[in-house]
Design a protein around this motif. Structure first.
Motif, short mmCIF file in Angstrom:
data_model
loop_
_atom_site.label_atom_id
_atom_site.label_comp_id
_atom_site.label_asym_id
_atom_site.label_seq_id
_atom_site.Cartn_x
_atom_site.Cartn_y
_atom_site.Cartn_z
N GLY B 203 -15.18 -80.00 23.17
CA GLY B 203 -14.87 -80.66 24.50
C GLY B 203 -14.32 -79.56 24.98
N ALA B 204 -13.44 -80.68 26.22
CA ALA B 204 -13.30 -79.67 27.64
C ALA B 204 -11.55 -79.30 27.57
N PHE B 205 -11.19 -78.66 25.98
CA PHE B 205 -9.86 -78.45 25.46
C PHE B 205 -9.46 -77.13 25.30
N LEU B 206 -8.82 -76.58 25.79
CA LEU B 206 -8.31 -74.73 24.77
C LEU B 206 -8.46 -75.68 23.36
N PRO B 207 -8.39 -74.13 22.14
CA PRO B 207 -8.67 -74.13 21.24
C PRO B 207 -7.36 -73.87 20.51
N PRO B 208 -7.10 -74.29 18.80
CA PRO B 208 -5.38 -74.38 18.77
C PRO B 208 -5.50 -73.04 18.57
N SER B 209 -3.40 -72.28 17.80
CA SER B 209 -3.78 -71.74 17.43
C SER B 209 -4.78 -71.12 16.13
N GLN B 210 -4.58 -69.84 16.30
CA GLN B 210 -5.53 -69.40 15.25
C GLN B 210 -5.12 -69.50 13.49
N GLU B 211 -3.90 -68.90 13.82
CA GLU B 211 -3.36 -68.48 12.88
C GLU B 211 -2.57 -69.66 11.86
N GLN B 212 -2.30 -70.99 12.75
CA GLN B 212 -2.58 -72.31 12.20
C GLN B 212 -3.67 -73.08 11.99
N ILE B 213 -5.01 -72.91 12.78
CA ILE B 213 -5.77 -73.81 12.12
C ILE B 213 -6.52 -72.46 10.71
N ILE B 227 -14.82 -74.98 -0.91
CA ILE B 227 -15.40 -74.65 -0.31
C ILE B 227 -14.13 -73.07 0.04
N ARG B 228 -14.46 -72.28 0.23
CA ARG B 228 -14.01 -70.53 0.46
C ARG B 228 -14.46 -69.62 1.62
N PHE B 229 -13.83 -69.43 2.89
CA PHE B 229 -14.08 -68.41 3.02
C PHE B 229 -12.95 -67.11 4.09
N ASN B 230 -13.74 -66.25 4.06
CA ASN B 230 -12.85 -65.60 4.88
C ASN B 230 -11.84 -65.23 5.62
N ASN B 231 -12.82 -65.63 6.77
CA ASN B 231 -11.59 -65.28 7.84
C ASN B 231 -12.07 -66.70 9.15
N LEU B 232 -11.80 -67.20 9.66
CA LEU B 232 -11.56 -68.06 11.37
C LEU B 232 -11.16 -67.53 12.33
N TYR B 233 -12.84 -67.55 12.98
CA TYR B 233 -11.75 -67.59 14.57
C TYR B 233 -12.36 -68.48 15.05
N ASN B 234 -11.13 -68.15 15.89
CA ASN B 234 -11.23 -69.56 17.06
C ASN B 234 -11.04 -69.08 18.69
N PHE B 235 -12.63 -69.99 19.88
CA PHE B 235 -12.81 -69.14 20.48
C PHE B 235 -12.87 -70.34 21.18
N ALA B 236 -12.81 -70.14 22.56
CA ALA B 236 -12.67 -71.50 23.85
C ALA B 236 -14.20 -71.28 23.96
N ASN B 237 -14.30 -72.35 25.38
CA ASN B 237 -15.32 -73.25 25.16
C ASN B 237 -16.54 -72.48 26.81
N VAL B 238 -17.38 -71.60 26.95
CA VAL B 238 -17.10 -70.98 28.27
C VAL B 238 -18.10 -71.52 29.22
N PRO B 239 -17.11 -71.62 30.23
CA PRO B 239 -18.20 -72.47 31.11
C PRO B 239 -19.64 -72.18 31.88
N LEU B 240 -20.41 -72.22 31.06
CA LEU B 240 -21.58 -71.85 31.38
C LEU B 240 -22.97 -72.25 30.32
N GLY B 241 -23.94 -73.11 31.00
CA GLY B 241 -25.14 -73.00 30.25
C GLY B 241 -24.99 -74.69 30.09
N ARG B 242 -25.07 -75.24 28.82
CA ARG B 242 -25.62 -76.35 29.02
C ARG B 242 -23.82 -76.86 28.49
N PHE B 243 -23.31 -75.92 27.89
CA PHE B 243 -21.53 -76.71 28.39
C PHE B 243 -21.25 -76.84 29.86
N ARG B 244 -21.27 -76.74 30.53
CA ARG B 244 -20.75 -76.05 32.02
C ARG B 244 -21.67 -77.18 32.55
#
Lengths: 110, 335
Positions: B203-213, B227-244
Protein backbone atom coordinates in the motif's frame (compact mmCIF):
# COMPACT_ATOMS: atom_id res chain seq x y z
CA UNK A 1 -17.72 21.82 8.11
CA UNK A 2 -15.53 22.73 11.07
CA UNK A 3 -14.69 19.93 13.47
CA UNK A 4 -12.71 19.70 16.68
CA UNK A 5 -10.37 17.15 15.07
CA UNK A 6 -8.31 18.05 11.99
CA UNK A 7 -5.95 15.45 10.39
CA UNK A 8 -3.56 18.27 9.46
CA UNK A 9 -3.00 18.95 13.16
CA UNK A 10 -1.22 15.64 13.68
CA UNK A 11 2.09 16.69 12.05
CA UNK A 12 1.95 19.85 14.18
CA UNK A 13 2.23 17.86 17.41
CA UNK A 14 5.72 19.24 18.08
CA UNK A 15 4.30 22.77 18.22
CA UNK A 16 3.04 21.93 21.69
CA UNK A 17 6.62 22.58 22.79
CA UNK A 18 6.50 26.28 21.94
CA UNK A 19 5.25 27.48 25.32
CA UNK A 20 7.01 24.89 27.48
CA UNK A 21 10.01 23.58 25.50
CA UNK A 22 11.79 21.91 28.39
CA UNK A 23 8.77 19.86 29.36
CA UNK A 24 8.01 19.00 25.72
CA UNK A 25 11.62 17.89 25.22
CA UNK A 26 11.39 15.57 28.20
CA UNK A 27 8.10 14.18 26.95
CA UNK A 28 9.30 13.56 23.38
CA UNK A 29 12.59 12.06 24.56
CA UNK A 30 10.65 9.69 26.78
CA UNK A 31 8.13 8.96 24.01
CA UNK A 32 10.85 8.10 21.49
CA UNK A 33 12.68 5.93 24.03
CA UNK A 34 9.46 4.02 24.80
CA UNK A 35 8.90 3.13 21.15
CA UNK A 36 12.50 2.13 20.41
CA UNK A 37 13.37 -1.56 20.08
CA UNK A 38 13.78 -3.09 23.54
CA UNK A 39 12.57 -6.34 25.02
CA UNK A 40 9.58 -5.80 22.74
CA UNK A 41 10.07 -5.13 19.04
CA UNK A 42 9.00 -1.83 17.47
CA UNK A 43 6.30 -3.80 15.65
CA UNK A 44 4.87 -5.19 18.90
CA UNK A 45 4.94 -1.78 20.55
CA UNK A 46 3.10 -0.22 17.61
CA UNK A 47 0.38 -2.90 17.91
CA UNK A 48 -0.03 -2.13 21.63
CA UNK A 49 -0.21 1.61 20.84
CA UNK A 50 -2.82 0.99 18.15
CA UNK A 51 -4.94 -1.05 20.53
CA UNK A 52 -4.69 1.54 23.31
CA UNK A 53 -5.51 4.29 20.79
CA UNK A 54 -8.86 2.60 20.26
CA UNK A 55 -9.50 2.40 23.98
CA UNK A 56 -8.82 6.09 24.51
CA UNK A 57 -10.58 6.78 21.18
CA UNK A 58 -7.92 9.20 19.96
CA UNK A 59 -8.32 9.74 16.20
CA UNK A 60 -4.80 11.15 15.90
CA UNK A 61 -3.34 8.07 17.56
CA UNK A 62 -5.47 5.70 15.46
CA UNK A 63 -4.27 7.44 12.27
CA UNK A 64 -0.62 7.48 13.36
CA UNK A 65 -0.48 3.92 14.68
CA UNK A 66 -2.43 2.34 11.84
CA UNK A 67 0.28 3.68 9.54
CA UNK A 68 3.01 2.75 12.01
CA UNK A 69 1.73 -0.83 12.30
CA UNK A 70 1.69 -1.26 8.51
CA UNK A 71 5.16 0.27 8.24
CA UNK A 72 6.49 -2.06 10.94
CA UNK A 73 5.23 -5.08 8.99
CA UNK A 74 1.91 -5.88 10.65
CA UNK A 75 -1.13 -6.78 8.63
CA UNK A 76 -4.79 -5.98 9.02
CA UNK A 77 -5.73 -9.31 10.63
CA UNK A 78 -3.13 -8.79 13.39
CA UNK A 79 -4.23 -5.19 13.87
CA UNK A 80 -7.88 -6.23 14.10
CA UNK A 81 -7.04 -8.88 16.71
CA UNK A 82 -5.18 -6.25 18.73
CA UNK A 83 -8.31 -4.06 18.73
CA UNK A 84 -10.36 -7.05 19.90
CA UNK A 85 -7.93 -7.57 22.79
CA UNK A 86 -8.55 -4.08 24.15
CA UNK A 87 -12.24 -4.36 23.38
CA UNK A 88 -12.37 -7.52 25.49
CA UNK A 89 -10.53 -5.81 28.34
CA UNK A 90 -12.71 -2.73 28.09
CA UNK A 91 -15.91 -4.78 27.94
CA UNK A 92 -14.64 -7.04 30.70
CA UNK A 93 -13.92 -4.02 32.87
CA UNK A 94 -17.55 -2.95 32.54
CA UNK A 95 -18.88 -6.42 33.08
CA UNK A 96 -16.78 -7.18 36.14
CA UNK A 97 -18.28 -4.09 37.82
CA UNK A 98 -21.54 -6.02 37.63
CA UNK A 99 -20.26 -7.82 40.71
CA UNK A 100 -20.45 -4.51 42.59
CA UNK A 101 -23.98 -4.13 41.30
CA UNK A 102 -24.81 -7.60 42.54
CA UNK A 103 -23.17 -6.98 45.93
CA UNK A 104 -25.14 -3.77 46.46
CA UNK A 105 -28.37 -5.25 45.21
CA UNK A 106 -27.96 -8.29 47.46
CA UNK A 107 -27.27 -6.09 50.47
CA UNK A 108 -30.41 -4.04 49.82
CA UNK A 109 -32.63 -6.93 48.95
CA UNK A 110 -34.51 -9.35 51.18
CA UNK B 1 8.31 18.42 9.66
CA UNK B 2 11.14 19.58 7.43
CA UNK B 3 12.28 23.18 7.69
CA UNK B 4 13.02 23.18 3.95
CA UNK B 5 11.68 26.22 2.13
CA UNK B 6 8.61 25.27 0.14
CA UNK B 7 8.59 25.65 -3.60
CA UNK B 8 5.78 25.02 -6.02
CA UNK B 9 6.51 21.80 -7.85
CA UNK B 10 4.75 20.05 -10.65
CA UNK B 11 5.19 16.43 -11.60
CA UNK B 12 4.65 15.27 -15.14
CA UNK B 13 3.67 11.70 -15.80
CA UNK B 14 6.41 10.86 -18.27
CA UNK B 15 6.25 7.09 -18.17
CA UNK B 16 2.91 6.69 -19.85
CA UNK B 17 2.65 9.76 -22.00
CA UNK B 18 -0.07 11.16 -19.79
CA UNK B 19 0.31 14.74 -18.71
CA UNK B 20 -0.92 14.72 -15.18
CA UNK B 21 0.28 17.81 -13.40
CA UNK B 22 -0.27 18.05 -9.69
CA UNK B 23 0.80 20.89 -7.41
CA UNK B 24 2.87 19.87 -4.39
CA UNK B 25 3.62 23.00 -2.48
CA UNK B 26 5.66 21.21 0.19
CA UNK B 27 7.92 19.14 -2.05
CA UNK B 28 11.26 20.46 -3.28
CA UNK B 29 12.58 18.97 -6.57
CA UNK B 30 15.00 16.13 -5.88
CA UNK B 31 18.02 17.80 -7.46
CA UNK B 32 17.54 20.90 -5.27
CA UNK B 33 17.37 18.72 -2.16
CA UNK B 34 20.72 17.19 -3.18
CA UNK B 35 22.15 20.70 -3.63
CA UNK B 36 20.82 21.80 -0.25
CA UNK B 37 22.76 18.94 1.36
CA UNK B 38 25.89 19.61 -0.76
CA UNK B 39 25.46 16.26 -2.46
CA UNK B 40 26.14 15.26 -6.05
CA UNK B 41 24.66 12.10 -7.51
CA UNK B 42 27.30 10.74 -9.88
CA UNK B 43 28.47 7.29 -10.82
CA UNK B 44 31.00 5.16 -8.98
CA UNK B 45 32.47 2.11 -10.67
CA UNK B 46 29.57 0.33 -12.41
CA UNK B 47 29.48 -3.22 -11.11
CA UNK B 48 26.02 -4.42 -12.12
CA UNK B 49 24.39 -4.80 -15.52
CA UNK B 50 20.65 -5.00 -15.04
CA UNK B 51 18.81 -6.48 -18.01
CA UNK B 52 15.09 -5.83 -18.36
CA UNK B 53 13.84 -8.56 -20.69
CA UNK B 54 10.49 -6.86 -21.24
CA UNK B 55 7.23 -5.72 -19.76
CA UNK B 56 5.32 -8.93 -20.47
CA UNK B 57 4.15 -10.47 -17.20
CA UNK B 58 1.56 -13.01 -16.11
CA UNK B 59 0.61 -10.79 -13.16
CA UNK B 60 -0.73 -7.24 -12.97
CA UNK B 61 0.57 -6.16 -9.57
CA UNK B 62 -0.80 -2.92 -8.19
CA UNK B 63 2.65 -1.71 -7.15
CA UNK B 64 4.40 -2.32 -10.52
CA UNK B 65 6.36 0.78 -11.56
CA UNK B 66 6.61 -0.55 -15.15
CA UNK B 67 2.93 -1.24 -15.66
CA UNK B 68 3.94 -4.75 -16.71
CA UNK B 69 1.23 -7.28 -17.49
CA UNK B 70 -0.17 -9.91 -19.85
CA UNK B 71 -1.06 -7.36 -22.51
CA UNK B 72 2.42 -5.89 -22.95
CA UNK B 73 4.18 -6.59 -26.24
CA UNK B 74 7.63 -5.21 -25.32
CA UNK B 75 9.95 -8.21 -25.06
CA UNK B 76 13.68 -8.39 -25.81
CA UNK B 77 14.40 -10.11 -29.15
CA UNK B 78 17.30 -12.44 -29.92
CA UNK B 79 19.33 -9.76 -31.67
CA UNK B 80 19.18 -7.50 -28.62
CA UNK B 81 19.94 -10.44 -26.31
CA UNK B 82 23.11 -11.08 -28.32
CA UNK B 83 24.02 -7.38 -28.20
CA UNK B 84 23.58 -7.36 -24.43
CA UNK B 85 25.72 -10.50 -24.03
CA UNK B 86 28.43 -8.84 -26.11
CA UNK B 87 28.19 -5.73 -23.91
CA UNK B 88 28.55 -7.89 -20.80
CA UNK B 89 31.74 -9.33 -22.31
CA UNK B 90 33.11 -5.81 -22.98
CA UNK B 91 31.89 -4.37 -19.69
CA UNK B 92 33.54 -6.64 -17.12
CA UNK B 93 30.56 -6.42 -14.76
CA UNK B 94 30.59 -8.32 -11.47
CA UNK B 95 26.85 -8.93 -11.41
CA UNK B 96 24.16 -9.54 -14.02
CA UNK B 97 20.67 -8.80 -12.74
CA UNK B 98 17.90 -10.16 -14.99
CA UNK B 99 14.46 -8.67 -14.52
CA UNK B 100 11.19 -7.84 -16.30
CA UNK B 101 8.09 -8.09 -16.42
CA UNK B 102 8.41 -11.74 -15.82
CA UNK B 103 11.74 -12.70 -17.42
CA UNK B 104 10.60 -16.35 -17.53
CA UNK B 105 8.08 -15.35 -20.22
CA UNK B 106 10.82 -14.27 -22.61
CA UNK B 107 11.72 -17.30 -24.79
CA UNK B 108 15.36 -16.17 -24.96
CA UNK B 109 15.94 -16.34 -21.18
CA UNK B 110 17.72 -19.75 -21.24
CA UNK B 111 19.91 -18.57 -24.11
CA UNK B 112 20.77 -15.36 -22.26
CA UNK B 113 21.64 -17.13 -19.00
CA UNK B 114 23.84 -19.66 -20.76
CA UNK B 115 25.70 -17.13 -22.90
CA UNK B 116 26.16 -14.40 -20.30
CA UNK B 117 27.21 -16.55 -17.35
CA UNK B 118 30.93 -16.66 -18.27
CA UNK B 119 31.12 -12.86 -18.08
CA UNK B 120 30.08 -12.21 -14.47
CA UNK B 121 30.64 -13.84 -11.09
CA UNK B 122 27.05 -13.42 -10.01
CA UNK B 123 23.91 -13.91 -12.11
CA UNK B 124 20.60 -12.93 -10.53
CA UNK B 125 17.12 -13.74 -11.80
CA UNK B 126 14.22 -11.72 -10.41
CA UNK B 127 11.08 -13.82 -10.34
CA UNK B 128 7.48 -13.27 -9.32
CA UNK B 129 7.44 -17.04 -8.50
CA UNK B 130 4.13 -17.73 -10.30
CA UNK B 131 5.80 -17.32 -13.72
CA UNK B 132 8.58 -19.66 -12.58
CA UNK B 133 6.16 -22.29 -11.25
CA UNK B 134 5.21 -24.07 -14.48
CA UNK B 135 8.61 -23.39 -16.09
CA UNK B 136 10.72 -24.61 -13.19
CA UNK B 137 11.02 -28.14 -14.58
CA UNK B 138 12.58 -26.81 -17.78
CA UNK B 139 14.70 -24.10 -16.17
CA UNK B 140 15.89 -25.83 -12.97
CA UNK B 141 18.94 -27.60 -14.43
CA UNK B 142 20.17 -24.47 -16.18
CA UNK B 143 19.63 -22.20 -13.17
CA UNK B 144 21.40 -24.66 -10.87
CA UNK B 145 24.30 -25.40 -13.20
CA UNK B 146 25.01 -21.67 -13.66
CA UNK B 147 24.52 -20.95 -9.93
CA UNK B 148 21.86 -18.37 -10.73
CA UNK B 149 20.69 -16.47 -7.64
CA UNK B 150 16.90 -16.33 -7.45
CA UNK B 151 15.43 -13.10 -6.13
CA UNK B 152 11.77 -13.81 -5.51
CA UNK B 153 8.94 -11.36 -4.88
CA UNK B 154 7.25 -12.15 -1.59
CA UNK B 155 5.67 -9.00 -0.17
CA UNK B 156 3.99 -10.21 2.97
CA UNK B 157 3.48 -13.17 5.29
CA UNK B 158 -0.24 -12.53 5.02
CA UNK B 159 -2.39 -14.03 2.27
CA UNK B 160 -4.82 -11.10 2.04
CA UNK B 161 -2.04 -8.51 1.77
CA UNK B 162 -0.13 -10.50 -0.83
CA UNK B 163 -3.15 -11.26 -2.99
CA UNK B 164 -4.35 -7.65 -2.80
CA UNK B 165 -1.02 -6.53 -4.27
CA UNK B 166 -0.30 -9.34 -6.72
CA UNK B 167 -3.57 -11.08 -7.58
CA UNK B 168 -5.80 -13.78 -6.20
CA UNK B 169 -4.10 -17.06 -5.40
CA UNK B 170 -0.57 -15.68 -5.69
CA UNK B 171 0.27 -16.13 -2.00
CA UNK B 172 -0.47 -19.86 -2.00
CA UNK B 173 1.30 -20.37 -5.31
CA UNK B 174 4.35 -18.46 -4.04
CA UNK B 175 4.51 -20.72 -0.97
CA UNK B 176 4.38 -23.79 -3.24
CA UNK B 177 7.16 -22.49 -5.50
CA UNK B 178 9.39 -21.53 -2.57
CA UNK B 179 9.00 -25.10 -1.25
CA UNK B 180 9.91 -26.48 -4.68
CA UNK B 181 12.98 -24.25 -4.81
CA UNK B 182 14.06 -25.51 -1.38
CA UNK B 183 13.49 -29.08 -2.63
CA UNK B 184 15.80 -28.63 -5.61
CA UNK B 185 18.54 -27.16 -3.43
CA UNK B 186 17.86 -23.43 -3.26
CA UNK B 187 18.26 -21.76 0.15
CA UNK B 188 20.73 -21.88 3.04
CA UNK B 189 21.42 -25.60 2.98
CA UNK B 190 25.07 -25.63 1.99
CA UNK B 191 24.41 -26.10 -1.73
CA UNK B 192 25.50 -22.55 -2.50
CA UNK B 193 22.29 -21.89 -4.43
CA UNK B 194 21.04 -18.58 -3.12
CA UNK B 195 17.34 -17.81 -2.65
CA UNK B 196 16.54 -14.23 -1.68
CA UNK B 197 13.17 -12.63 -1.10
CA UNK B 198 11.98 -9.13 -1.93
CA UNK B 199 9.24 -7.52 0.09
CA UNK B 200 7.40 -4.39 -1.02
CA UNK B 201 4.75 -2.65 1.09
CA UNK B 202 1.22 -3.59 0.12
CA UNK B 203 0.00 0.00 0.00
CA UNK B 204 0.91 3.67 0.34
CA UNK B 205 3.26 3.26 3.25
CA UNK B 206 6.99 2.74 3.77
CA UNK B 207 8.60 -0.65 4.42
CA UNK B 208 9.67 -1.84 7.87
CA UNK B 209 13.27 -2.05 9.06
CA UNK B 210 14.95 -4.71 6.94
CA UNK B 211 16.72 -6.36 9.86
CA UNK B 212 13.56 -6.76 11.94
CA UNK B 213 11.32 -7.95 9.15
CA UNK B 214 13.91 -10.41 7.83
CA UNK B 215 14.08 -12.08 11.24
CA UNK B 216 10.28 -12.38 11.32
CA UNK B 217 10.08 -13.75 7.76
CA UNK B 218 12.71 -16.39 8.62
CA UNK B 219 10.80 -17.46 11.74
CA UNK B 220 7.33 -17.59 10.24
CA UNK B 221 8.23 -19.11 6.85
CA UNK B 222 10.21 -21.87 8.54
CA UNK B 223 7.72 -22.53 11.35
CA UNK B 224 4.56 -22.47 9.22
CA UNK B 225 5.75 -23.91 5.92
CA UNK B 226 9.29 -25.21 6.47
CA UNK B 227 10.65 -22.70 3.95
CA UNK B 228 14.21 -21.42 4.23
CA UNK B 229 15.76 -18.51 2.35
CA UNK B 230 19.04 -16.59 2.46
CA UNK B 231 18.26 -12.87 2.60
CA UNK B 232 15.28 -10.58 2.49
CA UNK B 233 15.42 -7.19 0.79
CA UNK B 234 12.87 -4.57 1.63
CA UNK B 235 12.03 -1.96 -0.98
CA UNK B 236 9.67 1.00 -0.97
CA UNK B 237 7.20 1.28 -3.83
CA UNK B 238 8.13 3.74 -6.57
CA UNK B 239 5.38 6.18 -7.61
CA UNK B 240 5.48 5.34 -11.32
CA UNK B 241 3.46 3.10 -13.62
CA UNK B 242 0.57 1.17 -12.12
CA UNK B 243 1.49 2.12 -8.57
CA UNK B 244 1.26 5.78 -9.50
CA UNK B 245 -2.16 5.16 -11.07
CA UNK B 246 -3.31 3.42 -7.91
CA UNK B 247 -2.00 6.26 -5.72
CA UNK B 248 -3.89 8.78 -7.82
CA UNK B 249 -7.08 6.74 -7.92
CA UNK B 250 -7.03 6.08 -4.19
CA UNK B 251 -6.16 9.75 -3.50
CA UNK B 252 -2.95 8.74 -1.72
CA UNK B 253 -0.53 10.30 -4.20
CA UNK B 254 0.20 13.63 -2.56
CA UNK B 255 0.44 12.17 0.93
CA UNK B 256 2.76 9.41 -0.28
CA UNK B 257 5.03 11.85 -2.11
CA UNK B 258 5.19 14.02 1.02
CA UNK B 259 6.06 10.97 3.08
CA UNK B 260 8.93 10.07 0.74
CA UNK B 261 10.14 13.67 0.72
CA UNK B 262 9.96 14.15 4.49
CA UNK B 263 11.91 10.90 5.01
CA UNK B 264 14.81 12.04 2.80
CA UNK B 265 18.03 10.72 4.31
CA UNK B 266 21.19 12.37 2.95
CA UNK B 267 23.27 9.44 4.19
CA UNK B 268 21.40 7.10 1.84
CA UNK B 269 22.69 8.88 -1.28
CA UNK B 270 26.19 7.39 -1.04
CA UNK B 271 24.88 3.82 -1.34
CA UNK B 272 22.22 4.29 -4.03
CA UNK B 273 22.16 1.45 -6.55
CA UNK B 274 22.17 3.84 -9.52
CA UNK B 275 25.78 4.71 -8.65
CA UNK B 276 26.95 1.20 -9.43
CA UNK B 277 24.33 -0.15 -11.85
CA UNK B 278 23.37 0.35 -15.46
CA UNK B 279 20.00 -0.84 -16.69
CA UNK B 280 19.36 -1.99 -20.26
CA UNK B 281 15.79 -2.09 -21.48
CA UNK B 282 14.10 -4.69 -23.71
CA UNK B 283 15.04 -2.63 -26.80
CA UNK B 284 18.68 -2.24 -25.83
CA UNK B 285 18.74 1.35 -24.57
CA UNK B 286 20.51 2.30 -21.36
CA UNK B 287 19.15 3.89 -18.18
CA UNK B 288 20.64 4.76 -14.80
CA UNK B 289 18.15 2.43 -13.09
CA UNK B 290 14.96 0.47 -13.70
CA UNK B 291 12.88 3.36 -12.31
CA UNK B 292 14.33 5.84 -14.78
CA UNK B 293 13.58 3.21 -17.42
CA UNK B 294 9.95 3.26 -16.27
CA UNK B 295 10.01 7.06 -16.37
CA UNK B 296 11.61 7.18 -19.84
CA UNK B 297 14.72 8.99 -18.52
CA UNK B 298 17.76 7.78 -20.47
CA UNK B 299 21.16 7.23 -18.86
CA UNK B 300 22.91 10.55 -18.36
CA UNK B 301 20.09 12.24 -20.31
CA UNK B 302 21.22 10.74 -23.66
CA UNK B 303 19.61 7.94 -25.70
CA UNK B 304 22.42 5.42 -26.07
CA UNK B 305 22.09 1.89 -27.38
CA UNK B 306 24.04 -0.95 -25.81
CA UNK B 307 25.83 -1.50 -29.16
CA UNK B 308 27.31 2.00 -28.90
CA UNK B 309 28.94 1.42 -25.52
CA UNK B 310 32.55 0.30 -25.33
CA UNK B 311 32.45 -0.44 -21.63
CA UNK B 312 30.62 0.48 -18.44
CA UNK B 313 29.64 4.12 -17.87
CA UNK B 314 32.52 6.20 -16.57
CA UNK B 315 32.87 6.94 -12.83
CA UNK B 316 31.85 10.52 -12.18
CA UNK B 317 29.19 10.49 -14.92
CA UNK B 318 25.99 12.43 -14.21
CA UNK B 319 22.93 10.46 -13.07
CA UNK B 320 19.49 11.66 -14.15
CA UNK B 321 17.10 12.31 -11.26
CA UNK B 322 13.43 13.12 -10.80
CA UNK B 323 11.07 13.23 -7.85
CA UNK B 324 10.57 9.45 -7.88
CA UNK B 325 14.19 9.32 -6.63
CA UNK B 326 12.86 10.27 -3.18
CA UNK B 327 11.77 6.61 -2.96
CA UNK B 328 15.36 5.40 -2.84
CA UNK B 329 16.48 7.99 -0.27
CA UNK B 330 13.61 7.51 2.17
CA UNK B 331 14.74 6.23 5.54
CA UNK B 332 17.64 3.85 5.31
CA UNK B 333 17.45 3.97 1.52
CA UNK B 334 17.01 1.61 -1.38
CA UNK B 335 20.35 0.23 -2.45
Amino acid sequence: METYYNPEDLPKFEEIGKEAPALAQKFFDYYNAVFAEGELTEREKALIALAVAHTIQCPYCIDAYTQACLEKGSHLAEMTEAVHVVTAIRGGASLVHGIQMRNIAQKLSM
Amino acid sequence: MSSTKSLPVTVKDTNEGITNVLPFKDIVPFHLTLTKHNLKLVRNKTQTLQINLGFLCNQTCHHCHLNAGPGRKENMDLGTVNAVVSYAERGGFETIDITGGAPELNPHLPNLVEKISPYAKRIMLRSNLSALNERLKNLADLLKSQGVVIVASFPSLNLAQTDSQRGEGIFQESIEVLKKLNDIGYGPNGSGLELNLVSNPTGAFLPPSQEQIEKRFHQILENKWGIRFNNLYNFANVPLGRFRQWLLKSRNFEKYMKKLFSNFNPCAVEGLMCRTLVSVSWDGYLYDCDFNLAGGLFMGGRKIHVCDMNGPPEPGAYIVTANHCYTCTAGSGFT
